[in-house]
Design an enzyme around this catalytic site. Structure first.
Site, PDB file in Angstrom:
ATOM      1  N   ARG A  82       0.839  -1.196   0.000  1.00 39.12           N
ATOM      2  CA  ARG A  82       0.000   0.000   0.000  1.00 39.12           C
ATOM      3  C   ARG A  82       0.872   1.245   0.000  1.00 39.12           C
ATOM      4  O   ARG A  82       1.794   1.382   0.800  1.00 39.12           O
ATOM      5  CB  ARG A  82      -0.930   0.022   1.216  1.00 39.12           C
ATOM      6  CG  ARG A  82      -1.808   1.279   1.205  1.00 39.12           C
ATOM      7  CD  ARG A  82      -2.850   1.291   2.277  1.00 39.12           C
ATOM      8  NE  ARG A  82      -3.651   2.498   2.196  1.00 39.12           N
ATOM      9  CZ  ARG A  82      -4.642   2.812   3.024  1.00 39.12           C
ATOM     10  NH1 ARG A  82      -4.953   1.979   4.010  1.00 39.12           N
ATOM     11  NH2 ARG A  82      -5.319   3.928   2.882  1.00 39.12           N
ATOM     12  N   ARG A  93      -7.019  -0.116  -2.673  1.00 40.47           N
ATOM     13  CA  ARG A  93      -5.795  -0.430  -1.939  1.00 40.47           C
ATOM     14  C   ARG A  93      -5.655  -1.942  -1.713  1.00 40.47           C
ATOM     15  O   ARG A  93      -6.646  -2.645  -1.547  1.00 40.47           O
ATOM     16  CB  ARG A  93      -5.738   0.306  -0.611  1.00 40.47           C
ATOM     17  CG  ARG A  93      -7.060   0.344   0.155  1.00 40.47           C
ATOM     18  CD  ARG A  93      -7.114   1.590   1.030  1.00 40.47           C
ATOM     19  NE  ARG A  93      -8.320   1.730   1.824  1.00 40.47           N
ATOM     20  CZ  ARG A  93      -9.427   2.359   1.406  1.00 40.47           C
ATOM     21  NH1 ARG A  93      -9.490   2.858   0.181  1.00 40.47           N
ATOM     22  NH2 ARG A  93     -10.461   2.499   2.209  1.00 40.47           N
ATOM     23  N   ASP A  96      -5.970  -2.468   3.867  1.00 41.69           N
ATOM     24  CA  ASP A  96      -6.378  -1.333   4.708  1.00 41.69           C
ATOM     25  C   ASP A  96      -6.559  -1.855   6.128  1.00 41.69           C
ATOM     26  O   ASP A  96      -7.363  -2.761   6.358  1.00 41.69           O
ATOM     27  CB  ASP A  96      -7.688  -0.738   4.186  1.00 41.69           C
ATOM     28  CG  ASP A  96      -8.060   0.550   4.911  1.00 41.69           C
ATOM     29  OD1 ASP A  96      -7.142   1.218   5.434  1.00 41.69           O
ATOM     30  OD2 ASP A  96      -9.254   0.877   4.964  1.00 41.69           O
ATOM     31  N   ASP A  98      -7.268  -0.769  10.103  1.00 42.26           N
ATOM     32  CA  ASP A  98      -7.736   0.299  10.998  1.00 42.26           C
ATOM     33  C   ASP A  98      -7.945  -0.241  12.405  1.00 42.26           C
ATOM     34  O   ASP A  98      -8.538  -1.317  12.587  1.00 42.26           O
ATOM     35  CB  ASP A  98      -9.062   0.887  10.502  1.00 42.26           C
ATOM     36  CG  ASP A  98      -8.884   1.746   9.260  1.00 42.26           C
ATOM     37  OD1 ASP A  98      -7.987   2.599   9.272  1.00 42.26           O
ATOM     38  OD2 ASP A  98      -9.639   1.542   8.289  1.00 42.26           O
TER      39      ASP A  98
END
Length: 372
Positions: A82, A93, A96, A98
């Site tokens: 990424r 992407r 990801d 989070d």
């Protein structure tokens, strides 16, 4: 202090399931034990036109600081390809990652915002999170994940997919052993390793009760006077503890791990006792030893004397600070002589002199691989 981190993972470029699995593997290796993995869901790109995402959520137990967790996730993203371009708006992407929750922490820094400020608006977070944390309460809203999902206004179509993500811990489980003894010299790290294994693999932990022995500080001050009562008290206590703990079936634990094996009594007594005392002690020892259950696996952690002394100084037990190198060398030789002639036990000797399995998770995992 360990804490639980709730992480959302997603991908919409390339081999999406492979990227998700690589992320899971890296999180396990670099951050901590993965306690739960949700199902994988296909969801439309949120806030921009692009290919569908595959999304999932994890619960990870870690000892890392919150900011270190976030920085590690950014490093994992970069390693998986990424590139954060700096262009405003969402983009496709490879991966990801989070942070959604970290226990009940509320963090608002440049690097990290916890709870994630948008999580309650996003179906692709809430649906997989429901699989693994339905009753977890948002520390700001005081609502469970289930309640947040019911109130979510996101009308995206979300679909469970056939693919599943594998938990890397399955590659490390001790499926062939019911009782593992971790042994080593003073300061080798046997208690630390046994404790970590018990926490990560649902094992019953048996720790030597040396702290309760009144003769130990006296022995380090006057070895010749207190060696025999010390060794006798250790033998009696180890015999009782091993007999009691191994006889008590715990249906909720998968196996037993201890930070000692009772044979250490003979190894230490041969060094500390006079010849006539040792002969008497050895007779008593073998009477007890034949009645005690033996470990399925005996792991000996070898540390060189310099590292042992550093560890002893670091943990700061006052009565240990005057231990001499010669004494530690004799103990190492005693263990190695015992193990060289051992035919009844499955033995694995691991040199940990250049490893720090307490501070470095990858060192810890390398030891687990050697044990398995």
């Amino acid at each position: 202090m360990t804490k639980r981190v709730y992480i959302s993972i997603g991908s919409n470029k390339g081999d999406r399931i492979a990227y998700l699995q690589e992320a899971v593997n890296s999180i396990f290796t670099k951050i901590g034990v993965i306690e739960a993995i949700s199902k994988v869901y296909k969801t439309p790109a949120f806030g921009f036109d692009s290919d569908d995402f595959l999304n999932a959520c994890l619960v990870v137990k870690t000892e890392l600081r919150s900011d270190v967790v976030m920085q590690t996730l950014l490093n994992v993203e970069a390693a998986l390809g990424r590139v954060r371009s700096g262009v405003k708006g969402y983009q496709a992407r490879e991966i990801d990652l989070d942070v959604i929750f970290i226990e009940n922490e509320i963090i608002n820094s440049e690097l990290l915002q916890v709870p994630h400020p948008e999580m309650h608006k996003r179906l692709f977070v809430l649906k997989p999170l429901l699989d693994i944390a339905a009753t977890y309460k948002h520390p700001g809203f005081n609502k469970t994940v289930a309640e947040l999902l019911n109130a979510c206004e996101d009308k995206s179509v979300i679909e469970e997919v056939f693919d599943t993500l594998k938990n890397p811990i399955e590659n490390y489980r001790f499926t062939n052993y019911n009782y593992i003894a971790i042994e080593g010299n003073i300061g080798a790290g046997k208690t630390s390793l046994a404790t970590k294994i018990s926490e990560d693999f649902n094992a019953k932990l048996v720790l030597e009760r040396f702290a309760d022995n009144p003769f130990l500080p006296k022995f380090y001050n006057d070895a010749s006077r207190y060696a025999f009562p010390l060794e006798m008290s250790f033998l009696a206590d180890r015999y009782q503890q091993i007999s009691d703990d191994l006889s008590q079936l715990d249906l909720f634990k998968d196996f037993i791990v201890s930070d000692y094996d009772v044979f250490k009594s003979l190894i230490f007594s041969k060094i500390t006792l006079q010849e006539d005392e040792f002969k008497l002690y050895r007779k008593l020892f073998y009477i007890m030893y034949k009645e005690i259950a033996k470990p399925d696996l005996y792991v000996y952690l070898y540390q060189n004397t310099e590292r042992l002394q550093k560890n002893i100084k670091k943990r700061g037990r006052e009565y240990e600070q005057q231990i001499e190198d010669e004494y530690l060398n004799k103990i190492n030789l005693g263990y190695l002589e015992f193990l060289k002639n051992q035919t009844e036990l499955e033995v694995k000797i691991i040199d940990v002199s250049s490893l720090d399995f307490v501070a470095n998770r990858e060192d810890y995992l390398s030891i687990l691989k050697l044990i398995n």
